[in-house]
Scaffold this motif. Sequence first.
Motif, PDB file in Angstrom:
ATOM      1  N   ASP A  33      22.044  82.517  36.571  1.00 47.60           N
ATOM      2  CA  ASP A  33      21.325  83.663  37.139  1.00 47.60           C
ATOM      3  C   ASP A  33      20.429  83.242  38.296  1.00 47.60           C
ATOM      4  O   ASP A  33      20.341  83.933  39.323  1.00 47.60           O
ATOM      5  CB  ASP A  33      20.481  84.351  36.065  1.00 47.60           C
ATOM      6  CG  ASP A  33      21.313  85.112  35.042  1.00 47.60           C
ATOM      7  OD1 ASP A  33      22.487  85.407  35.329  1.00 47.60           O
ATOM      8  OD2 ASP A  33      20.774  85.403  33.952  1.00 47.60           O
ATOM      9  N   VAL A  34      19.744  82.107  38.139  1.00 45.24           N
ATOM     10  CA  VAL A  34      18.867  81.619  39.206  1.00 45.24           C
ATOM     11  C   VAL A  34      19.687  81.242  40.433  1.00 45.24           C
ATOM     12  O   VAL A  34      19.327  81.599  41.573  1.00 45.24           O
ATOM     13  CB  VAL A  34      18.035  80.414  38.724  1.00 45.24           C
ATOM     14  CG1 VAL A  34      17.241  79.822  39.884  1.00 45.24           C
ATOM     15  CG2 VAL A  34      17.104  80.803  37.588  1.00 45.24           C
ATOM     16  N   VAL A 145      17.323  76.231  46.041  1.00 49.03           N
ATOM     17  CA  VAL A 145      16.603  76.059  44.788  1.00 49.03           C
ATOM     18  C   VAL A 145      17.100  74.835  44.030  1.00 49.03           C
ATOM     19  O   VAL A 145      18.260  74.434  44.147  1.00 49.03           O
ATOM     20  CB  VAL A 145      16.732  77.295  43.868  1.00 49.03           C
ATOM     21  CG1 VAL A 145      16.075  78.507  44.493  1.00 49.03           C
ATOM     22  CG2 VAL A 145      18.193  77.573  43.514  1.00 49.03           C
ATOM     23  N   VAL A 147      17.164  73.766  39.972  1.00 53.97           N
ATOM     24  CA  VAL A 147      17.010  74.359  38.650  1.00 53.97           C
ATOM     25  C   VAL A 147      17.220  73.263  37.613  1.00 53.97           C
ATOM     26  O   VAL A 147      18.309  72.701  37.507  1.00 53.97           O
ATOM     27  CB  VAL A 147      18.023  75.499  38.417  1.00 53.97           C
ATOM     28  CG1 VAL A 147      17.622  76.310  37.194  1.00 53.97           C
ATOM     29  CG2 VAL A 147      18.155  76.388  39.643  1.00 53.97           C
ATOM     30  N   VAL A 233      10.865  79.534  34.489  1.00 52.33           N
ATOM     31  CA  VAL A 233      11.267  80.940  34.479  1.00 52.33           C
ATOM     32  C   VAL A 233      11.832  81.348  33.118  1.00 52.33           C
ATOM     33  O   VAL A 233      12.101  82.525  32.890  1.00 52.33           O
ATOM     34  CB  VAL A 233      12.313  81.244  35.572  1.00 52.33           C
ATOM     35  CG1 VAL A 233      11.744  80.980  36.955  1.00 52.33           C
ATOM     36  CG2 VAL A 233      13.600  80.447  35.364  1.00 52.33           C
ATOM     37  N   VAL A 243      12.254  75.976  37.824  1.00 49.00           N
ATOM     38  CA  VAL A 243      12.830  76.279  39.134  1.00 49.00           C
ATOM     39  C   VAL A 243      11.873  75.852  40.234  1.00 49.00           C
ATOM     40  O   VAL A 243      10.664  76.108  40.150  1.00 49.00           O
ATOM     41  CB  VAL A 243      13.131  77.791  39.273  1.00 49.00           C
ATOM     42  CG1 VAL A 243      13.678  78.107  40.667  1.00 49.00           C
ATOM     43  CG2 VAL A 243      14.130  78.233  38.206  1.00 49.00           C
TER      44      VAL A 243
END
Length: 246
Positions: A33-34, A145, A147, A233, A243
């Motif tokens: 999702d991130v 990003v 993660v 998150v 994240v």
Amino acid sequence: MQVTTAQRWVRRWDAQQERYIPDREERFRVVIDVVRAAVGTGPARVVDLGCGPGSLSARIAAALPQVDVVGVDADPLLLGLGAANTGPRVKLIEADLCYPSWPDRTGLAGPWDAAVSSTALHWLDPDSLAALYRTLAERLRPGGVFVNADQMGLGASTLDAIAGAVREARTARVGTDRNEDWAEWWQALREDAELTPLLDGRDHSTSHTENDLTVHQQAALLRAAGFAEAGPVWQFGDDHVLVAVR
């Protein structure tokens, strides 16, 4: 190695990992999702650090059809299992993340859109981890990003004990506490004659030293390395998805 052999051992790998991470599949979904939020639906490149047999890499590629994934790990045996078990949009390469020059040695030039990791970077000592974070900050594009899904303490002894107990209770509820453990998986693997060539010359140790950095210390390391923002998150007990935004 036969594909069926690799698939069988990767399924057993996933099961033994769930002994320690009962919500591993949900945690994978959060990571995806991130990444989706960061890269959108267009073409992108994601680097999976300490990818093992490519469990997370394969799930990212399946969920995000425009994304190419490069998995990086130092263990040729795990990479061999993954290479026989992942699709064409997943490339697995051997490299030691403790050496800052590993992207250049492997031809993995930036910029990357995202980097991910799952249950891997706690094995790196703090100095090596800080160096890796600086490498990521240099290679990720602006807005990219990182993660990191891993077990990270909260930095308070009572809270850490409670968080660990919460995860263990969840493991008992879903029944994964009965899965084979890390050492048992490796012992069974060594008894598979088909994998003997990949095991020859490999360090068979199943014990490691963890860095024990808290989620807050990890976030501070990421900001010091050049990331604009960093924080968790998702959390269940002491299990976090952290994240960092470049």
